[in-house]
Design a protein around this motif. Structure first.
Motif: not given
Length: 656
Positions: A132-135, A137-140
């Protein structure tokens, strides 16, 4: 940490340099580097290498988009999967995974996946999600893998659609995992650093460990039967280098159903062009035509090995690939992970372990009595020969593949009685294969060594020397090379041997035959002339004898073409007798059963002046040399296409 990226709440603070709520419209995937061995240390976990299409999923405000690894939007091609992803409880996200079709055994089936797209029947496509790369609103992507996968696992716990699955990871020994994957007919495994962030592009934080050699190739031409107006006999393959130059990498027959072959032909028609896109184009055989193509199509091929000249051997067509751009196709080479460079001892330790009662296992072959001395002069032991053949296998096997062998065994050391062996007899040699008996009627099955295990197995059976035929199965009726063994009078200085090799090359050059040299591992040189398999054994034998006699006639002070010590006093005997059916010559990189256990070493012609003896290279020196070379001394060997012509026969005085 899980609370920070709640799957039901918006983020509370923006990521640096990102406007609130912004999400990339496209993300380039992280790609794995092919590894030559599992990483020796570090925080690694391993997943199945799924046999499908890489797919990145963008979810925003209930809208789902499915992208291939090179950014093509395939959403409309998978409506059922898109609908399944809509059930994922997020406001926005980027997910990474692999789209597959599972067979009746629950294993990924790439052909079934292709058929699904061809028939526009994609309802059974499953996505295995592994990152998972984005969740919300957060760039993880900057978070470590283990944290990202924990988020993904929690997210998918709330999803119950069978088309969406979590890709499990394993912490077991990677060697065991690869072995299990191979038994299950999977492609291999992917290793990922648990403490690493997500980085788009090729990365050594992700590595792939494959069961077999298999990769993508650019299709830059096809061959057809001579004069044919349609059809595809083979695809001409290429790979790009770092400078963007397309190199020829061999060919493969597109072994697919007639309907798919027709589809390939239709895609080929608009790509025809007059000139080859390869840096060096292959020369067509007399029985086929080559049609050049714009290098835009990509296919996936499995194969036995890369030859020293950069072509693949025993290629098997697997599938066309629509999801990978042609310009991104390069030769995949096994890498050692930076910071963990392998020493020769490291490489050996990954393939060697100690067994019970003093035995040693190399390449999973049990070597008994490893400390038994084979050569009293050098003190070299049985296990050192086994290690050598394992270490040199990468370079030796291309010259041995499917070539019948004659073996020289030394069960009591090279000072004891030596035994010659061509067949299995009562004892099966580990890793060694038998050819079908119909290839050599009225004889027991011939033996071939096609992998590193077979070479170690031969050493375990006290084999020291490997001699090979001048023909390759399945066509044992037409030799693919002719060999001249330059055997000197022992009283001659080494300079005479160098002159003899140079003169032999000169004569062959003058009649139009390209030749390659190797030390014999004994007293002299072997001059090897590759041939296309068109002449019979009898024709090749007559030609080799005539050439030897021609050289002895033109240069009587240097050469003799008559067997026997009395006939080569002060001269060099050109041994042409190795060119009969069933005769054999010591193979490139073979150890010789002589004091010192020297090796038969291929050399470039411009190295000739620097060679000091026919037994110059020891086992350790041979391995060190091969690892240090920037270019293969026999680079053109596999690309050489030549035969014995009438003009050549006339030039050496042959009578028809």
């Amino acid at each position: 940490m899980p609370g920070r990226w709640s799957t039901t709440q918006k983020r509370k603070r923006p990521v640096a340099n990102d406007p609130p709520g912004a999400m990339p419209s496209i993300i380039e995937p992280e790609l794995a580097t092919l590894a030559s061995r599992p990483p020796a240390s570090g925080d690694w976990s391993y997943e199945i290498k799924y046999d499908g299409y890489r797919m990145l999923i963008r979810i925003e405000g209930g809208s789902v988009r499915l992208f291939t690894r090179n950014g093509h939007d395939w959403t409309d091609r998978m409506p059922k999967l898109r609908a399944a992803v809509e059930s994922v409880p997020v406001e926005n996200a980027w997910l990474d995974g692999e789209a597959v079709v599972l067979n009746a055994s629950g294993m990924p089936d790439f052909n079934a996946l292709q058929n699904a797209f061809d028939r526009r029947s994609t309802a059974k496509i499953v996505i295995f999600l592994f990152d998972i790369l984005w969740l919300n609103g957060d760039d993880v992507r900057s978070e470590p893998l283990r944290a990202r996968r924990q988020l993904l696992h929690e997210l998918l716990d709330a999803v119950h659609d069978p088309l969406i699955r979590y890709s499990a990871d394993f912490a077991e020994d990677p060697q065991s995992l690869v072995a299990s994957a191979c038994k299950m007919n999977l492609e291999g495994i992917i290793g990922k650093r648990g403490d690493a962030p997500y980085r788009s592009g090729r990365s050594t934080n992700w590595v792939k460990l494959k069961c077999n050699l298999r990769q993508e190739f650019v299709i830059a031409g096809i061959s057809r039967n001579k004069g044919a107006k349609s059809g595809v006999r083979s695809l001409l393959l290429g790979v790009y280098d770092a400078r963007g130059v397309l190199h020829y990498a061999g060919n493969v027959a597109p072994s697919v159903k007639a309907s798919r072959n027709d589809a390939i032909s239709k895609r080929i028609e608009p790509l025809k062009q007059k000139r080859a896109a390869f840096s060096v184009a292959p020369e067509p055989d007399q029985d086929r035509d080559y049609i050049w193509l714009k290098p835009e199509l990509v296919c996936e091929v499995s194969f036995l090995e890369w030859t020293p000249s950069g072509e693949i051997r025993h290629a098997v067509f697997y599938a066309m690939r629509e999801d990978k751009p042609a310009r991104a196709v390069v030769k995949e080479q096994g890498a050692v992970i930076p910071g963990e460079e392998a020493t020769p001892d490291d490489l050996r330790s990954s393939r060697e372990r100690t067994g019970t009662k003093g035995s040693v296992f190399i390449a999973n072959i049990k070597v008994t009595n490893p400390a038994r001395v084979v050569d009293g002069t050098s003190g070299k032991t049985k296990v050192e020969i086994a290690r050598y053949y394992d270490d040199i296998s990468e370079w030796a096997l291309p010259y041995l593949h499917n070539r019948p062998l004659t073996l020289v065994r030394a069960p009591d050391g090279i000072n004891g009685e030596l035994f010659f062996q061509k067949h299995s007899e009562r004892v099966r040699i580990p890793g060694v294969e038998e050819l079908p008996v119909e290839l050599h009627p009225r004889h027991p099955p011939l033996l071939v060594a096609n992998n590193a295990e077979s070479l170690v197995g031969l050493a375990q059976m006290s084999v020291v020397e490997l001699h090979s035929w001048n023909a390759v199965a399945p066509d044992l009726t037409h030799p693919d090379r002719v060999i001249f063994d330059l055997d000197p009078d022992p009283s001659l200085p080494w300079s005479a041997m160098l002159d003899a090799a140079s003169l032999t090359k000169l004569v062959l050059d003058e009649i139009g035959l390209k030749s390659f040299a190797k030390t014999s591992g004994g007293k002299g040189f072997h001059i090897v002339v590759p041939l296309t398999r068109k002449q019979s054994w009898a024709e090749v034998k007559r030609f080799s004898q005539a050439l030897a006699q021609h050289m002895a006639k033109v240069l009587p002070d240097h050469f003799s073409a008559v067997l026997g010590p009395r006939n080569r006093v002060g001269k060099i005997f050109i041994d042409y007798l190795r060119n009969s059916c069933g005769a054999s010559t010591v193979a490139p990189f073979s150890v010789r059963a002589r004091p010192g256990l020297a090796v038969s070493m291929p050399i470039a012609w411009d190295e000739l002046k620097d060679v000091t003896a026919g037994d110059q290279w020891s086992m350790s020196a041979a391995v060190a040399r091969q690892r240090s070379l920037n270019a293969d001394p026999w680079d053109d060997y596999w690309r050489t296409r030549q035969g014995i012509t009438v003009a050549m026969q006339r030039a050496i005085g042959m009578r028809r």
